[in-house]
Scaffold this active site. Structure first.
Site, PDB file in Angstrom:
ATOM      1  N   GLU B 132      -6.377   6.259   0.699  1.00  0.00           N
ATOM      2  CA  GLU B 132      -7.622   6.574  -0.011  1.00  0.00           C
ATOM      3  C   GLU B 132      -7.675   8.056  -0.376  1.00  0.00           C
ATOM      4  O   GLU B 132      -8.093   8.414  -1.484  1.00  0.00           O
ATOM      5  CB  GLU B 132      -8.847   6.175   0.815  1.00  0.00           C
ATOM      6  CG  GLU B 132      -8.998   4.666   1.081  1.00  0.00           C
ATOM      7  CD  GLU B 132      -9.035   3.802  -0.182  1.00  0.00           C
ATOM      8  OE1 GLU B 132      -9.279   4.333  -1.284  1.00  0.00           O
ATOM      9  OE2 GLU B 132      -8.793   2.585  -0.070  1.00  0.00           O
ATOM     10  N   HIS B 135      -5.832   8.772  -3.447  1.00  0.00           N
ATOM     11  CA  HIS B 135      -6.596   8.506  -4.680  1.00  0.00           C
ATOM     12  C   HIS B 135      -7.458   9.710  -5.059  1.00  0.00           C
ATOM     13  O   HIS B 135      -7.607  10.031  -6.228  1.00  0.00           O
ATOM     14  CB  HIS B 135      -7.513   7.294  -4.493  1.00  0.00           C
ATOM     15  CG  HIS B 135      -6.790   5.976  -4.506  1.00  0.00           C
ATOM     16  ND1 HIS B 135      -5.756   5.696  -5.365  1.00  0.00           N
ATOM     17  CD2 HIS B 135      -6.962   4.851  -3.757  1.00  0.00           C
ATOM     18  CE1 HIS B 135      -5.317   4.461  -5.149  1.00  0.00           C
ATOM     19  NE2 HIS B 135      -6.033   3.928  -4.176  1.00  0.00           N
ATOM     20  N   CYS B 142       0.937   2.354  -6.340  1.00  0.00           N
ATOM     21  CA  CYS B 142       2.366   2.530  -6.572  1.00  0.00           C
ATOM     22  C   CYS B 142       3.073   1.209  -6.294  1.00  0.00           C
ATOM     23  O   CYS B 142       2.702   0.473  -5.388  1.00  0.00           O
ATOM     24  CB  CYS B 142       2.875   3.623  -5.640  1.00  0.00           C
ATOM     25  SG  CYS B 142       4.650   3.810  -5.644  1.00  0.00           S
ATOM     26  N   CYS B 147       5.771   2.581  -0.038  1.00  0.00           N
ATOM     27  CA  CYS B 147       4.921   3.745  -0.301  1.00  0.00           C
ATOM     28  C   CYS B 147       3.500   3.490   0.203  1.00  0.00           C
ATOM     29  O   CYS B 147       2.957   2.404   0.064  1.00  0.00           O
ATOM     30  CB  CYS B 147       4.899   4.038  -1.790  1.00  0.00           C
ATOM     31  SG  CYS B 147       3.857   5.439  -2.230  1.00  0.00           S
ATOM     32  N   CYS B 166       6.112   7.811  -1.527  1.00  0.00           N
ATOM     33  CA  CYS B 166       7.468   7.716  -2.059  1.00  0.00           C
ATOM     34  C   CYS B 166       7.743   8.982  -2.864  1.00  0.00           C
ATOM     35  O   CYS B 166       6.842   9.777  -3.107  1.00  0.00           O
ATOM     36  CB  CYS B 166       7.612   6.474  -2.933  1.00  0.00           C
ATOM     37  SG  CYS B 166       6.752   6.615  -4.510  1.00  0.00           S
ATOM     38  N   CYS B 169       5.479   9.448  -5.967  1.00  0.00           N
ATOM     39  CA  CYS B 169       4.106   9.855  -5.677  1.00  0.00           C
ATOM     40  C   CYS B 169       4.057  11.295  -5.160  1.00  0.00           C
ATOM     41  O   CYS B 169       3.149  12.055  -5.494  1.00  0.00           O
ATOM     42  CB  CYS B 169       3.476   8.908  -4.658  1.00  0.00           C
ATOM     43  SG  CYS B 169       3.121   7.290  -5.354  1.00  0.00           S
TER      44      CYS B 169
HETATM   45 ZN    ZN Z   1      -5.971   1.989  -3.341  1.00  0.00          ZN
HETATM   46 ZN    ZN Z   2       4.570   5.747  -4.376  1.00  0.00          ZN
END
Ligand code: ZN
Ligand code: ZN
Lengths: 450, 187
Positions: B132, B135, B142, B147, B166, B169
């Site tokens: 979260e 985000h 992803c 991940c 990952c 990200c």
């Molecule tokens: Zn989410």
């Molecule tokens: Zn990722």
């Protein structure tokens, strides 16, 4: 298709539904817009291209059914999904007849929602690509951890390359520690299913009842304490691969259930009657002599034939001794990186010692031995003195050093755990002690279970 | 200095506090601050017909309270959360924003009829918290299975993924973290 290539339009007169749904899809990376009524929606449909439209059945003015008709006139390949309250399911069925892809009843389970959208995207892709061009596999790629040049291993790789792109069921045989799961993963990532998950279940690790729940999941209230629905591994493997490890360890009832689900690709969750459809490929593995289990009746013959369609036998490390130095150097490099140590090689004497050992725990045992040596090593090359287990306990005792009984016990237990690949039950029976005692000793000596 | 506020929502047991703070530190390299008396009106978020709590309402309350410094906020609840269209959520966050909330409720083995496992519960809570918070740094879901930003709709999904980002990200996260730490990401 990337999520950002997919446009989703949400049509609902309730702001809270528009916001919640819109947010949910945005987090998945889709292009999302919302409309509060049919007219706004039609405007948006004219202005840009949409792949999926979610629409509320009950709206003031033009309702969902009528809006769907107009959408289908614009482009009959747009995927429409109806949103409905429980009371208007009948209308939803009408919508299905008129070409809706599916409908959701508010509130919807997040998992059902995500499956629905994935299926809708897949459907849209198939429609727009006209069923051609299923992703081609350019070249076979193997997991980094599959290392070696021996003819035995080459043969395995050839078999993987042959079977991976087919959807055939595969049975992987081999002693414990030979890397059966790595091979299963290689099969999966070289198959058309690679964009979906490979789900592993170790059938030997559960009692019959628990295995059933692990595989099939259960509905809320299926048994005491089950307040929520739980998804099984088969469902998680939808469109992907299920890897059934230690398949030789499942009981007769489970064998029957498994046979049925492999044949029908359908099952029900425990405590439920809703039929769940799944699409998975089966890869299984065992180190047991299944043929004799079939002969003595402890393994169903029909299931055996279902599973043993294409078989890959992994050689033990003893049978591919030429790979030992290659593997040893590979693990040194790997651990040097993760431990941030400047170790580059092993001395010839060390390699020689490794080559002479029998490796009952196979590659896994070798990896653990190297890992342990890497922890202690000071210089840049691993020497004989850096090798502890399984080579030193005897030597240490022989050298007359003050080795305590506890030290000997500790290293012996570690050795047995190594050999059984961390299988507690097996290790306990080899050591002729109870599992509880073994757990206590593992705790006491802070041993690694693998 | 920019930091992440961890806000326990009402009298929740806090056995997860230290491992969670360590997990956040490891994932983002940012210190978190425990904010015990954040004013949250939990009954306000309660929905009688569903016997659940509206996570969007809690999120709103979290971000409307005055901030004593730049930061992100992670609310940790014990109650069952929902958003109107879904039967439940594990948590919710503002995309590229300040606030996020997670609940341990559906992360507990006991709700699935399984033996209690506190370590596993903490593990799951850390993963969902990092998810979260990810985000709030603008990261989307992803496709990489391991991940932490892989979307989890079931408890079992959470166990399948790791607590780490990952490489893709991480690549997206790094510049955002730099902005955040230098104060540019504050709004
Ligand atoms: Zn989410
Ligand atoms: Zn990722």
């Amino acid at each position: 298709m990337k999520p950002s290539d997919i446009g989703i339009l949400i049509v609902d007169d309730e702001a809270s539904v528009r916001d919640a749904l819109g947010k949910w899809f945005k987090f998945d990376g889709y292009r999302v817009e919302t409309a509060e009524d049919a007219n706004t929606a039609l405007q948006k449909l004219q202005n840009s291209a949409w792949d999926i439209v979610l629409l509320d059945i009950k709206m003031p003015g033009i309702d969902g059914i009528e809006l769907q008709r107009r959408i289908k006139q614009i482009d009959k390949n747009i995927i429409t999904i109806m949103i409905t309250a429980f009371a208007s399911v009948d209308t939803s069925i009408q919508a299905l007849k008129e070409g809706a892809f599916d409908y959701i009843i508010k509130p919807v389970d997040p998992d059902d929602m995500s499956h629905l959208i994935r299926n809708a995207v897949e459907q849209r892709r198939l429609l727009s690509e006209n069923m051609q061009m299923r992703c081609q596999i350019e070249e076979i790629s193997f997991s980094d951890d599959i290392v070696g040049e021996s003819p035995g291993l080459e043969k395995v790789m050839e078999k993987v390359a042959t079977v991976a792109p087919t959807d055939s069921t595969v049975m992987i045989r081999g002693e414990s520690g030979t890397g059966k799961e790595l091979i299963a993963r290689s099969i999966h990532i070289n198959s058309n299913r690679r964009y979906f998950p490979i789900i592993t279940i170790n059938c030997g690790a559960y009692t019959e009842g628990l295995l059933e729940s692990e595989l099939f999941g259960h509905e809320k209230g299926a048994f005491t304490g089950a307040l929520y629905r739980r998804r099984g591994k088969l469902e998680m493997a939808d469109k992907g691969t299920i890897f059934l490890d230690e398949i030789g360890n499942i009981g007769i009832k489970m064998q029957m259930d498994l046979l049925r689900v492999i044949e029908t690709k359908q099952f029900t969750r425990l405590g439920g009657d809703r039929v769940v459809n799944v699409d998975f490929r089966v890869v299984c593995a065992t180190n047991k002599d299944l043929e004799s289990a079939v002969r003595d009746g402890s393994f169903r013959e029909d299931l055996y034939y279902r599973l043993n369609v294409f078989s890959i036998v992994l050689p033990s490390l003893r049978e591919r001794k030429t790979d030992i130095p290659i593997l040893a150097r590979y693990f040194v490099k790997k651990y040097a990186q993760s431990m941030n140590k400047n170790v580059t090689n092993l001395t010839p004497e060390t390699l020689d010692l490794l080559a002479r050992y029998e490796w009952p725990g196979n590659v896994r045992e070798l990896r653990n031995v190297i890992e342990r040596a890497m922890v202690g090593v000071r210089g840049s090359i691993i020497e004989l003195k850096d090798m502890s287990f399984p080579f030193t306990p005897a030597a240490a005792v022989a050298s007359g050093d003050d080795v305590s009984l506890e030290d000997v016990e500790k290293s012996h237990i570690q050795k047995i755990l190594e050999r059984t690949g961390g299988n507690i039950a097996q290790a306990a029976s080899l050591l002729k002690i109870s599992r509880l005692t073994l757990y206590n000793k593992i705790e006491k000596y802070q041993l690694k279970k693998m | 200095m920019a930091c992440i506020y961890v806000v326990p929502i009402h009298a929740v047991s806090q056995f997860w506090r230290e491992p969670l703070e360590a997990g956040i530190q490891k994932a983002f390299g940012i210190e978190s601050r425990f904010a015990g008396n954040w004013p949250i009106d939990l009954p306000r978020a309660y929905d009688k017909t569903r016997n659940q709590y509206n996570s969007s309402d809690i999120l709103l309350q979290l971000i409307s309270a005055p901030l004593t410094g730049a930061g992100k906020i992670l609310g940790v609840a014990e109650v069952d959360l929902f958003i109107p269209i879904l039967t439940f959520v594990f948590g919710e966050a503002q995309l590229d924003g300040i606030g996020s909330v997670v609940s341990s409720h559906r992360l507990e083995n006991k709700f699935y009829g399984l033996p209690d496992d506190r370590a596993l519960l903490v593990d799951r809570l850390i993963k969902e918290s990092i998810h979260e918070l990810g985000h709030t740094f603008g990261l989307l879901h992803c496709m990489t299975p391991a991940c932490v930003l892989n979307s989890s709709t079931y408890m079992e999904d959470i166990d399948q993924k790791s607590a780490e980002f990952c490489s893709g990200c991480l690549h997206d996260l790094r510049p955002r973290l730099q902005d955040f730490q230098s104060g540019k990401g504050i709004r």
